[in-house]
Write an enzyme that holds these catalytic residues in place. Structure first.
Site, short mmCIF file in Angstrom:
data_model
loop_
_atom_site.label_atom_id
_atom_site.label_comp_id
_atom_site.label_asym_id
_atom_site.label_seq_id
_atom_site.Cartn_x
_atom_site.Cartn_y
_atom_site.Cartn_z
N HIS A 88 25.35 -85.37 -89.86
CA HIS A 88 24.97 -84.36 -90.66
C HIS A 88 24.57 -85.20 -92.49
O HIS A 88 24.10 -83.77 -92.62
CB HIS A 88 26.55 -83.72 -90.98
CG HIS A 88 27.91 -84.33 -92.25
ND1 HIS A 88 28.08 -85.57 -91.79
CD2 HIS A 88 27.41 -84.43 -93.13
CE1 HIS A 88 28.84 -85.92 -92.46
NE2 HIS A 88 28.51 -84.77 -93.48
C1 UD1 Z 1 29.83 -82.01 -97.68
C2 UD1 Z 1 30.11 -83.11 -98.35
C3 UD1 Z 1 29.68 -84.04 -97.72
C4 UD1 Z 1 30.40 -84.03 -96.66
C5 UD1 Z 1 30.61 -82.64 -95.57
C6 UD1 Z 1 31.25 -82.74 -94.04
C7 UD1 Z 1 28.39 -83.10 -100.50
C8 UD1 Z 1 28.03 -83.35 -101.84
N1 UD1 Z 1 28.94 -83.12 -100.01
O1 UD1 Z 1 28.39 -81.88 -97.48
O2 UD1 Z 1 29.93 -84.85 -99.26
O3 UD1 Z 1 30.68 -84.86 -95.58
O4 UD1 Z 1 30.75 -81.84 -96.48
O5 UD1 Z 1 31.32 -81.85 -93.30
O6 UD1 Z 1 29.78 -82.19 -101.43
N2 UD1 Z 1 27.52 -74.31 -93.87
C9 UD1 Z 1 28.01 -73.94 -93.04
N3 UD1 Z 1 29.79 -73.25 -93.43
C10 UD1 Z 1 30.01 -73.70 -94.11
C11 UD1 Z 1 29.63 -74.62 -95.14
C12 UD1 Z 1 28.77 -75.18 -94.92
O7 UD1 Z 1 27.02 -73.07 -92.23
O8 UD1 Z 1 30.96 -73.41 -93.96
C13 UD1 Z 1 25.84 -74.67 -93.99
C14 UD1 Z 1 25.52 -73.69 -95.20
O9 UD1 Z 1 23.82 -74.10 -94.75
C15 UD1 Z 1 25.22 -74.72 -96.26
C16 UD1 Z 1 25.53 -76.25 -95.21
O10 UD1 Z 1 25.87 -76.65 -94.26
O11 UD1 Z 1 23.91 -75.54 -97.29
C17 UD1 Z 1 25.26 -77.53 -96.19
O12 UD1 Z 1 26.08 -77.35 -97.08
P1 UD1 Z 1 27.38 -78.56 -97.87
O13 UD1 Z 1 29.04 -77.89 -98.41
O14 UD1 Z 1 26.29 -78.14 -99.71
O15 UD1 Z 1 27.37 -79.60 -97.57
P2 UD1 Z 1 27.48 -80.65 -96.19
O16 UD1 Z 1 26.22 -80.85 -96.01
O17 UD1 Z 1 28.19 -79.71 -94.87
#
Ligand code: UD1
Length: 363
Positions: free
Chosen positions: A205
């Site tokens: 990821h």
């Molecule tokens: C975040 C953390 C990362 C961790 C990861 C674990 C930061 C900078 N990054 O990254 O360190 O390893 O979580 O999963 O905080 N999304 C969904 N549903 C959710 C959450 C996210 O669909 O419940 C999608 C959304 O499109 C979102 C994308 O995932 O824009 C990224 O989510 P985000 O929380 O920004 O960062 P992660 O890549 O999950």
């Protein structure tokens, strides 16, 4: 002592669970739990609360997704009134996600003491958003709870007052050890028709691996080559699933048939699969630690790790993102040539107890 505890994203939940439990034996501590809502899907959030018996959050900030700046700012805006209303003696943050730095910064500027669990880890790669979060959170935290010796070394090298540093072990391993029997009893491996040690478990990821079409396509080529030799099970993060579709890689997965694409799994199901895997392929931070304790070979598709103990004492091998290196790493490990791994000091299931003891002592 009123302590506001912060969680936001999936890897935070297994870190807070043992702390919430350990607080119960300290009547002098009144814990409050705040969920920022950085992760919000059932499979990325609520499921972990249910499985790990984490109390329902006292406050949910419901920030949701956004750019780094927007997400961090939104957490800060919504967390400040919580601090002003509840006036905690301490804000405790875990890990390195955007919610971690956002809440630490709010607390520090309000003059509230901050404790950081999993402090001191450094990849020395500022291209990783988590590295920025780690450096900044440590710089403004009063108490630094460290999981491995490199964390202490890094903090001292940055000029940190040693009295702020407490080497306590690894709270995520507390959760693993407390739940391993329950996870294995689920029998997820058999239910998926897989043979113990006869499959590779994949997670991916990191933005650097999945957000760039060229990088992801190259990496995917290596996975397909591995899948020709061993079935690959791939519980897929929502970010990665979106990129797979965008880059048109999902079709080739379906065609190959040997890569099994799954929705994100719960903690227990994933732990069951991890404990049975022949090899784990990942770019996660925490999984490097979990495989070390489980003594399952782990190939980390990154150039660096902020958790060097997993390579020094554990089963982790950094293979980077070059397809040839990934396949060569797999060949070595599949041939039984991976590091056997051994125990890591203080990864004994009691890290949360040690943290709570320090907190209760008024340090
Ligand atoms: C975040 C953390 C990362 C961790 C990861 C674990 C930061 C900078 N990054 O990254 O360190 O390893 O979580 O999963 O905080 N999304 C969904 N549903 C959710 C959450 C996210 O669909 O419940 C999608 C959304 O499109 C979102 C994308 O995932 O824009 C990224 O989510 P985000 O929380 O920004 O960062 P992660 O890549 O999950």
């Amino acid at each position: 002592m009123k302590i506001v505890n912060v969680v936001g994203a999936r890897p935070n939940f297994m870190k807070i669970a043992p702390l919430m439990r350990a607080y119960c034996s300290e009547p002098g501590i009144q814990p409050l739990l705040v969920h920022t809502g950085q992760h919000y899907d059932h499979a990325m959030s609520r499921l972990f609360f249910e499985e790990l018996s984490i109390p329902r959050p006292d406050i949910d900030l419901e920030v949701g997704s956004g750019s780094h700046a927007a997400q961090t700012a939104e957490v800060m805006k919504r967390f400040e009134p919580v601090c002003l209303q509840h006036r905690p003696d301490l804000v405790l943050v875990v890990g390195d996600v955007n919610s971690t730095i956002a809440c630490a910064l709010v607390a520090a500027k309000l003059g509230v003491r901050v404790a950081h669990v999993e402090a001191g880890l450094r990849s020395f790669d500022r291209g990783m958003p988590e590295e920025i979060n780690r450096i900044l959170t440590d710089a403004i935290s009063d108490l630094l709870f460290v999981s491995e010796p490199s964390g202490e070394k890094n903090l001292l090298a940055e000029g940190t007052d040693p009295r702020r540093i407490h080497l306590v072990g690894n709270v995520m391993i507390d959760t693993l050890l407390a739940n391993l029997d329950k996870a294995r009893a689920l029998g997820t491996t058999g239910q998926l028709g897989l043979a113990p040690k006869g499959f590779a478990l994949l997670t991916l990821h990191r933005p650097s691996n999945v957000d760039d079409r060229g990088a992801f396509t190259r990496l995917w080529g290596a996975i397909e080559r591995i899948a020709e030799r061993m079935p690959v099970v791939f519980p897929c993060h929502p970010r990665t699933r979106a990129r797979l579709a965008e880059f048109g890689l999902a079709d080739s997965i379906e065609r190959a048939g040997r890569v099994r694409l799954l929705e994100p799994l719960g903690y227990l199901e994933f732990l069951c699969l991890m404990s049975d895997a022949g090899v784990v392929l990942t770019d996660s931070g925490g999984i490097q630690e979990e495989t070390t304790i489980l003594r399952v070979p782990c190939l980390t598709m990154r150039q660096n790790t902020e958790r060097p103990i997993t390579c020094e004492l554990g089963t982790n091998v950094l293979v980077g993102s070059d397809p040839e290196a990934i396949v060569a790493g797999f060949t070595r490990v599949a041939g039984g040539d991976g590091p056997a791994g051994g125990p890591c000091p203080l990864w004994d299931g009691r890290a949360a107890e040690r943290i709570v003891r320090v907190l209760a002592s008024g340090a």
